[in-house]
Scaffold this active site. Structure first.
Site, PDB file in Angstrom:
ATOM      1  N   MET A   1      10.918  24.549   1.745  1.00 39.60           N
ATOM      2  CA  MET A   1      10.082  23.692   0.891  1.00 39.60           C
ATOM      3  C   MET A   1      10.915  22.797  -0.036  1.00 39.60           C
ATOM      4  O   MET A   1      10.617  21.623  -0.205  1.00 39.60           O
ATOM      5  CB  MET A   1       9.131  24.560   0.062  1.00 39.60           C
TER       6      MET A   1
ATOM      7  N   LYS B   1       0.840  -1.209   0.000  1.00 41.14           N
ATOM      8  CA  LYS B   1       0.000   0.000   0.000  1.00 41.14           C
ATOM      9  C   LYS B   1       0.872   1.255   0.000  1.00 41.14           C
ATOM     10  O   LYS B   1       2.070   1.182   0.294  1.00 41.14           O
ATOM     11  CB  LYS B   1      -0.905  -0.021   1.232  1.00 41.14           C
TER      12      LYS B   1
ATOM     13  N   ARG C   1     -10.552   0.059  15.148  1.00 37.22           N
ATOM     14  CA  ARG C   1     -10.371   0.823  13.905  1.00 37.22           C
ATOM     15  C   ARG C   1     -11.147   0.063  12.843  1.00 37.22           C
ATOM     16  O   ARG C   1     -12.355   0.155  12.783  1.00 37.22           O
ATOM     17  CB  ARG C   1      -8.875   0.977  13.602  1.00 37.22           C
TER      18      ARG C   1
ATOM     19  N   TYR D   1      14.846  30.688   7.405  1.00 39.42           N
ATOM     20  CA  TYR D   1      13.643  31.373   7.882  1.00 39.42           C
ATOM     21  C   TYR D   1      13.630  31.449   9.401  1.00 39.42           C
ATOM     22  O   TYR D   1      13.944  30.454  10.079  1.00 39.42           O
ATOM     23  CB  TYR D   1      12.383  30.609   7.439  1.00 39.42           C
TER      24      TYR D   1
HETATM   25  C1  PLP Z   1      -0.228  -1.725   6.882  1.00 40.39           C
HETATM   26  C2  PLP Z   1      -0.825  -3.005   7.308  1.00 40.39           C
HETATM   27  C3  PLP Z   1      -0.026  -4.133   7.558  1.00 40.39           C
HETATM   28  C4  PLP Z   1       1.487  -4.090   7.570  1.00 40.39           C
HETATM   29  O1  PLP Z   1       1.965  -3.572   8.774  1.00 40.39           O
HETATM   30  P1  PLP Z   1       3.548  -3.521   9.060  1.00 40.39           P
HETATM   31  O2  PLP Z   1       3.648  -3.039  10.449  1.00 40.39           O
HETATM   32  O3  PLP Z   1       4.102  -2.533   8.074  1.00 40.39           O
HETATM   33  O4  PLP Z   1       4.065  -4.876   8.828  1.00 40.39           O
HETATM   34  C5  PLP Z   1      -0.664  -5.338   7.813  1.00 40.39           C
HETATM   35  N1  PLP Z   1      -2.012  -5.426   7.849  1.00 40.39           N
HETATM   36  C6  PLP Z   1      -2.804  -4.353   7.652  1.00 40.39           C
HETATM   37  C7  PLP Z   1      -4.280  -4.524   7.714  1.00 40.39           C
HETATM   38  C8  PLP Z   1      -2.243  -3.105   7.388  1.00 40.39           C
HETATM   39  O5  PLP Z   1      -3.026  -2.041   7.209  1.00 40.39           O
END
Ligand code: PLP
Length: 367
Positions: free
Chosen positions: A304, A34, A128, A257
């Site tokens: 930036m 992802k 969650r 800055y």
């Molecule tokens: C991002 C995610 C993972 C991976 O987690 P890591 O700590 O990067 O190994 C696994 N399962 C779900 C549902 C996630 O959202």
């Protein structure tokens, strides 16, 4: 032509991490790609994972899964952030498994008269994702229109193995699996573990682990679990940039800055051609870059597109020289963990936020 900055992605390191994790897990491995593969490049990493023996790929968004399919990924893909209104037809068409965490999504799929492969996500205490209040209604609903491949949940504190919440979540997960089984549904793939649990909690491996951060060679949690090196992981990304300018300045020069830093001696400053628009944390004040075998700390605020480092009075660096912003740390350079700890962040965020205008170069790291 050379770029002004680049993220070098070492596929050999990535492959070595996958092998290590597969060995640790002893079950199927879902490679989490992802968020542009945690900033490492969705397609390149997705294909590399497939070639390195990953059994599944996992993404958040359906669009990410479709992009993987259209670029030649043939192993199973699971997308788990697929809210109502998503293009469920395209999921079915591209053979993409989707996580379902609400009755609303099941109702939508029913109306479409399609049969995508689904994984039921259950909330076991992270509060969650996953079914919680709708769970009993789910058990009472007609699930025959669905091809139920998996059931899964996610740990909140897998990187703190002594926390009781881990055992509570594991027990609750097993309970949910039994409740489904009691109504005749036995999903073949039960999965719960992330990277941290893959290292620390073997009883949670079930049929598949979902590894993200460790595949990229980074520790899930440096205090509890140690560094990448301690875990035999190889950091995959090296971030480099060019010195846009090098200039000699007198003691007493205020830098950047807000004039938040002042040179204490005559010195040489370097202007690094990356800034917060590229993902360099603006809040960082204690990290820096690595050049000619030395660390050069940040001076003043990150801008930036650029930030200033103190190269020291003896420096022979020139405009156009490359500096390493972070790497695996083996030569003394800063690591993604160093940047994280000096910016109230975590290594996940450091690599994921390297911006799209920084090219990813699939080649070994250079010094
Ligand atoms: C991002 C995610 C993972 C991976 O987690 P890591 O700590 O990067 O190994 C696994 N399962 C779900 C549902 C996630 O959202």
């Amino acid at each position: 032509m050379e770029h002004r900055a680049e993220a070098r992605i070492d596929i050999q390191a990535f492959t070595s991490n996958i092998s290590l994790l597969k060995e640790k897990a002893g079950v199927n491995l879902l490679a989490v790609v992802k968020a542009d593969a945690y900033g490492h490049g969705l397609i390149e990493i997705g294909l590399a994972a497939q070639n390195s023996g990953a059994d599944w790929l996992g993404v958040a968004l359906l669009e990410e899964a479709v992009a993987l399919r259209t670029h030649g990924v043939s192993i199973p893909i699971l997308a788990w952030l697929v809210p109502p209104g998503s293009d469920f037809r395209s999921a079915a068409k591209h053979d993409i498994d989707i996580a379902v965490a609400s009755l609303a999504v099941l109702d939508e799929i029913r109306l479409l008269e399609i049969k995508p492969r689904i994984h039921i996500e259950v909330d076991t205490g992270m509060t969650r994702g996953g079914f919680l209040d709708e769970w009993h209604e789910l058990l009472e609903s007609d699930l025959t229109p669905f091809e139920i491949i998996g059931i899964f949940s996610h740990f909140a504190r897998a990187d703190e193995p002594l926390e009781k919440q881990n055992l509570d979540q594991l027990n609750l997960f097993q309970g949910k699996v039994r409740e489904l089984s009691d109504i005749g549904i036995n999903p073949p793939i039960k999965h719960l573990s992330n990277s941290a649990a893959t290292f620390l909690n073997h009883t949670a491996a079930f049929d598949m682990v979902r590894t993200g951060i460790a595949m990229y060679g980074l520790t899930p949690e440096i205090v509890e679990m140690g560094t990448s090196k301690d875990l035999s992981l190889k950091p995959v990304m090296q971030l480099r940039a060019k010195l846009h300018l090098v200039k000699k300045v007198p003691a007493g020069s205020s830098v950047g800055y807000g004039a938040t830093a002042t040179t204490e001696r005559d010195t040489t400053l370097g202007v690094v051609a990356m800034g917060y628009a590229d993902g360099i944390p603006r809040i960082s004040t204690a990290a820096g870059v690595f050049i000619d075998g030395n660390r050069a700390p940040i001076m003043g605020r990150v801008s930036m597109d650029q930030f200033v480092v103190d190269l020291g009075p003896e420096s022979t660096a020139k405009s156009g020289d490359w500096v390493v912003i972070f790497g695996d740390g083996s030569r003394g350079e800063y690591t993604a963990d160093d940047w994280a700890s000096t910016s109230l962040s975590i290594n996940y965020e450091i690599v994921t936020r390297i911006g799209p205008r920084v090219p990813r170069i699939y080649a070994p790291h250079v010094y």
